[in-house]
Enzyme design. Sequence first.
Site, PDB file in Angstrom:
ATOM      1  N   GLU A   1      19.094  31.050  -5.493  1.00 31.57           N
ATOM      2  CA  GLU A   1      20.248  31.379  -4.646  1.00 31.57           C
ATOM      3  C   GLU A   1      21.311  32.051  -5.504  1.00 31.57           C
ATOM      4  O   GLU A   1      21.679  31.542  -6.575  1.00 31.57           O
ATOM      5  CB  GLU A   1      20.806  30.105  -3.991  1.00 31.57           C
ATOM      6  CG  GLU A   1      22.011  30.376  -3.118  1.00 31.57           C
ATOM      7  CD  GLU A   1      22.191  29.373  -1.978  1.00 31.57           C
ATOM      8  OE1 GLU A   1      21.270  28.572  -1.714  1.00 31.57           O
ATOM      9  OE2 GLU A   1      23.262  29.403  -1.338  1.00 31.57           O
TER      10      GLU A   1
ATOM     11  N   GLU B   1      28.831  23.151   3.809  1.00 39.12           N
ATOM     12  CA  GLU B   1      27.992  24.270   4.244  1.00 39.12           C
ATOM     13  C   GLU B   1      26.653  23.784   4.816  1.00 39.12           C
ATOM     14  O   GLU B   1      25.592  24.322   4.496  1.00 39.12           O
ATOM     15  CB  GLU B   1      27.783  25.257   3.092  1.00 39.12           C
ATOM     16  CG  GLU B   1      29.091  25.854   2.598  1.00 39.12           C
ATOM     17  CD  GLU B   1      28.931  26.949   1.549  1.00 39.12           C
ATOM     18  OE1 GLU B   1      27.934  26.934   0.815  1.00 39.12           O
ATOM     19  OE2 GLU B   1      29.833  27.813   1.472  1.00 39.12           O
TER      20      GLU B   1
ATOM     21  N   ASP C   1      36.444  30.191  -3.695  1.00 38.02           N
ATOM     22  CA  ASP C   1      35.026  30.241  -4.023  1.00 38.02           C
ATOM     23  C   ASP C   1      34.734  31.307  -5.071  1.00 38.02           C
ATOM     24  O   ASP C   1      34.145  32.330  -4.745  1.00 38.02           O
ATOM     25  CB  ASP C   1      34.221  30.529  -2.743  1.00 38.02           C
ATOM     26  CG  ASP C   1      32.730  30.319  -2.953  1.00 38.02           C
ATOM     27  OD1 ASP C   1      32.350  29.803  -4.008  1.00 38.02           O
ATOM     28  OD2 ASP C   1      31.952  30.681  -2.046  1.00 38.02           O
TER      29      ASP C   1
ATOM     30  N   GLU D   1      28.072  36.261  -8.470  1.00 41.73           N
ATOM     31  CA  GLU D   1      28.018  36.413  -7.013  1.00 41.73           C
ATOM     32  C   GLU D   1      29.104  37.352  -6.497  1.00 41.73           C
ATOM     33  O   GLU D   1      28.827  38.261  -5.709  1.00 41.73           O
ATOM     34  CB  GLU D   1      28.148  35.033  -6.358  1.00 41.73           C
ATOM     35  CG  GLU D   1      28.210  35.098  -4.845  1.00 41.73           C
ATOM     36  CD  GLU D   1      28.292  33.724  -4.191  1.00 41.73           C
ATOM     37  OE1 GLU D   1      28.279  32.707  -4.919  1.00 41.73           O
ATOM     38  OE2 GLU D   1      28.373  33.672  -2.948  1.00 41.73           O
TER      39      GLU D   1
ATOM     40  N   GLU E   1      38.457  43.632 -11.348  1.00 39.47           N
ATOM     41  CA  GLU E   1      39.546  43.250 -10.443  1.00 39.47           C
ATOM     42  C   GLU E   1      40.284  44.497  -9.939  1.00 39.47           C
ATOM     43  O   GLU E   1      40.658  44.583  -8.770  1.00 39.47           O
ATOM     44  CB  GLU E   1      40.519  42.328 -11.187  1.00 39.47           C
ATOM     45  CG  GLU E   1      41.702  41.859 -10.359  1.00 39.47           C
ATOM     46  CD  GLU E   1      42.668  41.010 -11.190  1.00 39.47           C
ATOM     47  OE1 GLU E   1      42.745  41.212 -12.422  1.00 39.47           O
ATOM     48  OE2 GLU E   1      43.335  40.150 -10.594  1.00 39.47           O
TER      49      GLU E   1
HETATM   50  C1  GCV Z   1      24.779  27.093  -3.401  1.00 39.09           C
HETATM   51  C2  GCV Z   1      29.095  29.792  -2.106  1.00 39.09           C
HETATM   52  C3  GCV Z   1      27.791  30.523  -2.211  1.00 39.09           C
HETATM   53  C4  GCV Z   1      26.632  29.662  -1.795  1.00 39.09           C
HETATM   54  C5  GCV Z   1      26.641  28.394  -2.662  1.00 39.09           C
HETATM   55  C6  GCV Z   1      27.977  27.691  -2.424  1.00 39.09           C
HETATM   56  C7  GCV Z   1      28.128  26.437  -3.246  1.00 39.09           C
HETATM   57  O1  GCV Z   1      29.429  29.572  -0.798  1.00 39.09           O
HETATM   58  O2  GCV Z   1      27.860  31.695  -1.430  1.00 39.09           O
HETATM   59  O3  GCV Z   1      25.442  30.391  -1.985  1.00 39.09           O
HETATM   60  O4  GCV Z   1      25.576  27.540  -2.336  1.00 39.09           O
HETATM   61  O5  GCV Z   1      29.016  28.570  -2.782  1.00 39.09           O
HETATM   62  O6  GCV Z   1      28.817  26.502  -4.244  1.00 39.09           O
HETATM   63  O7  GCV Z   1      27.573  25.425  -2.891  1.00 39.09           O
END
Ligand code: GCV
Length: 730
Positions: free
Chosen positions: A199, A325, A404, A432, A560
Site C-alpha cells: 500500500e 478508515e 496526513d 505518498e 512544496e
Molecule cells: C495504510 C493514508 C493513506 C492510507 C494509509 C493511511 C494510514 O490515509 O492514504 O493508504 O493506510 O493513511 O496511515 O493508515
Amino acid sequence: MTADGSGTGRVGADPTSAHPAWLPPEAFRAIGSGRTLVCGDGMLVATVRDEVARACARYGGTVGHLPGGAAGPERTGDSDSDGNSDSDSDGRYDLVFALGTTGLLPAGAALAAEVGRGLGPDRGGLGPEGFALARRDGVTAVLADQPAGLLYGLFHVVRLGPAAFGADRPVERHRPAMRLRLVSHWDNVDVHPVMGQVERGYAGGSIFWCDGAPRRDPDRVRDYARLLAACGMNAMTVNNVNVYGTATRLLTDRLDDVAAIADLVRPYGIRVHLSVNFAAPVTLGELPTADPLDGDVRAWWTRAAGRLYETIPDFGGFMVKADSEGQPGPYRYGRTHADGANMLADALAPYGGVVHWRAFVYNHRQDWRDRSTDRARAAYDHFTPLDGRFRDNVIVQVKHGPMDFQTREPVSPVLAAMPGTRLAVEVQATQEYTGQQRHVCYLGPCWSEVLRFAPWGPGRPTVASVAAGTAGDDGGVAASGGGGLVVVSNVGDDHYWTGHPLAQANLYAVGRLAWAPDLDPLAVLDEWIDLTFTPSATADPDLLRGTLHALLDDSWRGYERYTAPLGVGFMVAPGHHYGPDVDGYEYSRWGTYHFADRDGVGVDRTRATGTGFTGQYPQPWADRYESLETCPDELLLFFHHVPYQHVLHSGSTVIQHIYDTHFAGVEQVAEMVRRWERIGPAGLLDPALHARVTDRLAEQLRCAEEWRDKVNTYFLRKSGVPDAHGRRIH
Ligand code: GCV
C-alpha cells in the site's frame, strides 16, 4: 546485495542483486585494511566479526577474536584475509571492539581497557545500545555494555571511514535518543485489488510477501536488516496496518512465516513486530465478538501472545490501526481506545512486548457541506481524554501532523497533550504525498523541523524529547522511555530498494535522526552521500558531492513550491495521490478542504471564528497560530482563510506568492535536470543509476509543470488577479 557486495554503484554493478545502498564494500575499506580485534560473545558480536572479516577478505586486513573470558586472541578469517602475516604479530591492533569487562584484553588493546575503566562504574550510561569510542597511539577502541552497542559502534566506524584511523579522538559516548526506532511496512500479504502488494509502495513489490505467500528471498531480507542497523533502526513491522485476508493469520497458522523473517533480521538487532486486526478473534471465525472487556476475547489474545513468544522469543509487539478508515476497533463495542490497547498490552506484558496503537482516527465519511467538523482536530479529541489511562507498554503512535503526511503541516498538537502516555512520532518515508519516488524529495529537513519543534516555546522540551521520554513535566514521563519514532517504509523489491535511487537518503536519514534528532539533516545527507557514492574514490569528488547536494538539499521545499501552497494541503489527485487536482478532494468525504473561492483561500481553524483547532496547542503556539500577525507564512492557509491580496510576512501577497513559488519550483527542477545531465559524462556514477535518475527527473519536471500550470491557472481564474510579472498562465 550478495556477501561480496556489488561495488559502489559505479561500473560493474551486478544487475541481478540489489543495490548496496549505503553499505557498498568501499565503505568498509578503512576497516578492512587494518588489524581488528573483536572481544566478546553472542550473536551480534558474531555479526560484527563477520562484517569485519568480510571487509578484511576484500581489503587484506586481519581480524582476531577474543571470546569472553578466553585466554587469548584466536585468528579468524580465510587465509587470504590473513595473508599479511605481520599484521598482528606484534600484538597491536588498529581497531578493538570490546564488550563488557575488559580485564582480559591483550596488550594491544590497552586503550580499550583504559576507556572501559574511564567510563566508571555506570560506564557512562551507555545503555543497551550505546557505545564509547576513542583513538590514541594508533589504536581505535569501541566499547559497549551489550552486543547491540558493538554493532552500532561498528557502523559508526564505517561512517567515519579513514577518519576513524587518523588523529587521536578523545572518548566519545553515543547512545540512541529513542529506544524504539521502528520501520512500519505497509506490505500486504495478499495483493490488494486497489493498493497492490504494498500500500502506497513506489518501489516494486514487497521484500517479504508475494501474492499471499512469503517471498523467501533471505539475502534480500538480511541485506535490508543490515542497512537498517547501519542507519540505526532496531525494529520493524512486516505487514500493513490495514490487516485483512491472509495477513490476519500471521498471528496464528501463518506464524512461521513471521518467525522466518525474525530469524533473518535478528543478527542485525532488528526485532519483528506485527500489525494485527483488532477483530481477529471474529474474522478468524473463532469468537462472536472482539469486545476488549470480554473474558473470552482477552483469553484469545493471551493465547495468541503465548504462541507468538514461544515461536519468536524476542517478538516486539503489535501495531494496531483501530476505528480508522474502516478498520475495526473498540468503538464497535462501546469501548475506548484505552480499553482496546490495554487488552492487547496485557496479553503482551508478561513477555515484554509493546502495543503501537495508532492515533490516526477521524471521520472519513464527512459531509463537505459541514463546516463545523475539522479532521485536524480528530486525533486530539479522541485521544487526549484518555491520557494516563494506557498501560506502560502501550505506545500511542501519532502522525507528525494533524492531517496526513502532507508536504507541510504544523506539528500534531497531540504530541504536546498526553504527558501521561508514551508517544511515538510517525513519519512517512514512502512518498505518498511527496512525489511517490518519481520526484526527488529529501525529507530529512522536514523531519528535523518536526523533531526540533518546541511545543511549549523556545528553550522548552522538543517533540524529539517527548518521543524519547525525556521531556519531563511538560511533555512526558521520563521513566516510560517514550514511544520513539516510527517511519512508514519506502522500500520494495526494486533493485535500488526505493525506486528512485536518491530516495534511499530518506530511509537513511530517518534512522540517523531517530538515533540523534539534533543532527543537521544536511550533514546526515552528506554522510549518506559519502557512504553510498564514496566521492573521495572518484575522479571528481567535488562535482559528485556538489551535484547530489544541489539536487537533494532543498528538494523538500522545492516540492512544496510547485505543489499545494502555504500549508493548505490536499491538492493531489484523489485515490492514488499523484499529481495535481486542485479540487480533487474539495467536495469529498475525507475532510480535506481548501475552501478557495473568488475572494480567498484557506481553512479557518482559529478559536475566534473557525474550528477552534488553534486551541489544541499550548502557548505560545495557540496564540501564534491564532493571529494573522504571528502565524508563520508557510502555515498560513492551514490556520486561516484569507483574501488573495493578504500580505505575507515575506511582503508578497498570497496570490503573488502562489504564482512566484510555482514558477520558481519548476525552475528549480529544471536546474536539477541540468545539473544531473552535466554529471553524466564524467563517469562518476554507475550509468544505470544515472539513467534511472535521469528518467525520474524528466517525469518530475513534467509533473512540476503540470502542478504549476494547474495551480496557477486555478487561482488566476478564481481570483481574477493577474501575475505581477505577466508570465504565461493559462
Ligand atoms: C495504510 C493514508 C493513506 C492510507 C494509509 C493511511 C494510514 O490515509 O492514504 O493508504 O493506510 O493513511 O496511515 O493508515
